[in-house]
Scaffold this active site. Structure first.
Site, PDB file in Angstrom:
ATOM      1  N   SER A  36      58.776  35.733 -38.193  1.00 15.77           N
ATOM      2  CA  SER A  36      58.154  36.407 -37.067  1.00 15.77           C
ATOM      3  C   SER A  36      58.638  35.813 -35.741  1.00 15.77           C
ATOM      4  CB  SER A  36      56.632  36.318 -37.234  1.00 15.77           C
ATOM      5  OG  SER A  36      55.974  37.329 -36.529  1.00 15.77           O
ATOM      6  N   ASP A  60      57.012  46.968 -41.437  1.00 12.27           N
ATOM      7  CA  ASP A  60      56.400  45.763 -40.873  1.00 12.27           C
ATOM      8  C   ASP A  60      55.561  46.153 -39.659  1.00 12.27           C
ATOM      9  OD1 ASP A  60      55.967  43.311 -39.357  1.00 12.27           O
ATOM     10  OD2 ASP A  60      57.555  42.410 -40.579  1.00 12.27           O
ATOM     11  N   HIS A 107      54.074  42.133 -43.320  1.00 12.42           N
ATOM     12  CA  HIS A 107      54.796  41.367 -42.307  1.00 12.42           C
ATOM     13  C   HIS A 107      55.620  40.278 -42.967  1.00 12.42           C
ATOM     14  CE1 HIS A 107      55.834  39.639 -38.556  1.00 12.42           C
ATOM     15  NE2 HIS A 107      54.934  38.685 -38.540  1.00 12.42           N
TER      16      HIS A 107
END
Length: 525
Positions: free
Chosen positions: A234, A466, A494
């Site tokens: 991320s 996502d 995610h």
């Protein structure tokens, strides 16, 4: 925006941020651009290969490892300069942890991990997941290492509000219906910013991603590694890509999972992420109505109608919050409920928990389940204490890039585009992107491309549905990086590594253990 980071956490299975501090990584106030690695922005410039003499004491320091209360792990403190432009201005002490390679097989060096955020504790992630949950073959060959970035968790954390004030802040209505509610929201953002300025004034100017990436190079050297091997999830992909842009000659094996696109301005980033949460909600809605316990619609109900039903529930909470049984007497209003729902969008394994929480709230007027999801997102414990996640998140984002909006009128003009991107979440996410407008420190960064010319192959991982880091960002970053190699996971949730796809895991393990990047165009399910 919402926090972008790996969803693997022991408490709720998700990690996120809130609708009250949220649009992560705000950028310039320019209008939308295409999400494709814009050539209109400059590329990040690499630093000189030679280490400046003023930084030699930092690069040459020795870490004193000790036990840190978690079996199998060691901890140490590492010094870095507060200001790389003025190393004599003082130090920051960063928390470092490691779990040494277990064998068998030849040790390959150190593998640094970061779960994202910004604001997520990498040390906590290492001890609770990566150091025990990464594939055994990887843990056998690498010392697993983490450092909490400057301003985060154990590394001289940014501080803003106490627990009671944070409770008030997280309950602030982010879909204002009139001028009075708009003023309340602006006052909340101003109060949060003022708290950060009062408690962390000196640190706020030096928590940028560029500085954190430079800290990682100090750690690389101190650990004795010639090249950096790294897995970032991320926001951790932005941190890792920034490292590659600054130090392309020191790139070893880098995995950037759930990638961000550094070339985009804030409104494009925020619109893309808003659409990403809508995509995730559509998947949840389709799954929900196939279940007998779905409180938002019966079998065959269209996802759009499921969204309308959820919005109607939010509106009822806005007018009449419901009890939660919370010892601090918090009720479930629209803001906390929305955060709880978004929390569950990060990982499809949490959808059952969300259905149960919504059922209790809608049918029984019991908001405890959604409050628990929201508290997990904010890292609020049972005693009313918050981790510094939200404080660090805002501090890094508001320093990295100028805010998306500077006035409420700009937000109002942008509402139609946000609501088109997500009928369910768009309004709240648009207002959430105003938070950096009142920040006490001017930003030091701008949108930019990252090319990392001369770097070894870098694996960029994108998940097609996502919610927090849309797939198009991964495609864009892979194109920007001169040695980028895109690995696609056709799925929900995610990030992708360690989430159940044997194909993804095998491809990344082969890269980490043998240096073999995935084939061009490789897709996994």
């Amino acid at each position: 925006m919402y926090i972008r980071r790996s969803p693997r956490r022991p408490r709720t299975g998700v990690t996120l941020l809130s609708l009250a501090a949220l649009l992560v990584s705000g950028c310039s106030a320019a209008g939308p651009t295409s999400s494709g690695g814009s050539t209109a922005v400059a590329a990040l410039v690499a630093l000189p290969q030679a280490t400046p003499s003023a930084l030699a004491p930092y690069y040459g320091q020795k870490l004193s490892w000790r036990g840190c209360g978690v079996p199998g792990f060691e901890c140490a403190g590492m010094k870095v300069p507060l200001d790389y432009a003025d190393p004599g201005a003082g130090d920051i002490r960063l928390a470092v942890a490691r779990k040494k390679a277990t064998g068998p097989g030849k040790r390959l060096g150190s593998l640094l991990v970061n779960p994202g955020g910004p604001g997520g504790s990498a040390v906590g992630y290492l001890q609770n997941y990566a150091g025990i949950g990464y594939p055994a073959g990887v843990r056998a060959r690498y010392d697993m290492v983490a450092v909490d970035p400057r301003g985060v968790a154990r590394s001289e954390p940014v501080e803003c509000l106490d627990g009671r004030d944070m409770d008030t802040f997280t309950q602030t209505d982010t879909t204002p219906d009139d001028p009075h509610e708009t003023t309340e929201l602006i006052d909340a953002y101003k109060g949060f910013a003022e708290g950060c300025g009062a408690r962390s004034a000196k640190l706020l100017r030096h928590v940028s991603t560029v500085e954190a990436a430079r800290d990682m190079d100090v750690l690389r050297a101190v650990l004795g590694d010639k090249k950096l091997t790294y897995v970032g999830a991320s926001y951790g992909t932005f941190l890792g890509a920034t490292y590659a842009g600054l130090f392309p000659d020191r790139v070893g094996r880098l995995v950037l999972d759930g990638a961000m696109d550094p070339s985009l301005p804030a409104r494009r980033l925020n619109l893309d992420q808003t659409a990403g949460f809508e995509t995730a909600f559509q998947s949840f809605a389709k799954d929900c109505v196939r279940r007998s316990d779905c409180p938002l619609g019966a079998k065959g109900t269209a996802p759009a109608k499921v969204g309308e039903n959820l919005k109607a529930f939010f509106r009822r909470l806005d007018a009449h919050p419901i009890p939660t049984g919370d010892p601090d007497h918090r009720k479930l209003g629209e803001a906390l409920a929305t955060t709880g729902v978004i929390a569950a969008m990060y990982d499809e394994s949490t959808w059952e928990q969300l259905r149960q929480a919504l059922t209790s709230a809608i049918k029984e007027k019991d908001g405890a389940g959604l409050l628990a999801l929201s508290d997990g997102y904010y890292e609020r414990d049972a005693d009313g204490r918050y981790a510094n996640l939200m404080a660090a998140n805002a501090a890094v984002n508001c320093l990295d890039l100028p805010g998306a909006f500077s006035t409420p009128d700009q937000v109002r003009r942008a509402l139609p585009s946000f609501e088109k991107a997500s009928p369910v979440f768009g309004e709240g996410l648009a207002w959430a992107s105003l938070n950096c407008a009142y920040w006490p420190v001017r930003p030091t960064g701008e949108p930019h491309r990252i090319e990392a010319k001369g770097a070894a192959p870098i694996v960029v991982v994108g998940t097609t549905r996502d919610p927090a880091t849309p797939y198009r960002w991964a495609r864009s970053l892979a194109r920007q990086l001169s040695s980028g190699r895109l690995l696609t996971y056709d799925g929900d949730g995610h990030t992708a590594y360690g989430r159940g796809s044997a194909c993804i895991d095998a491809a990344i393990d082969a890269y980490l253990l043998r240096g073999t990047p995935p084939a061009k165009g490789k897709r996994c399910t």
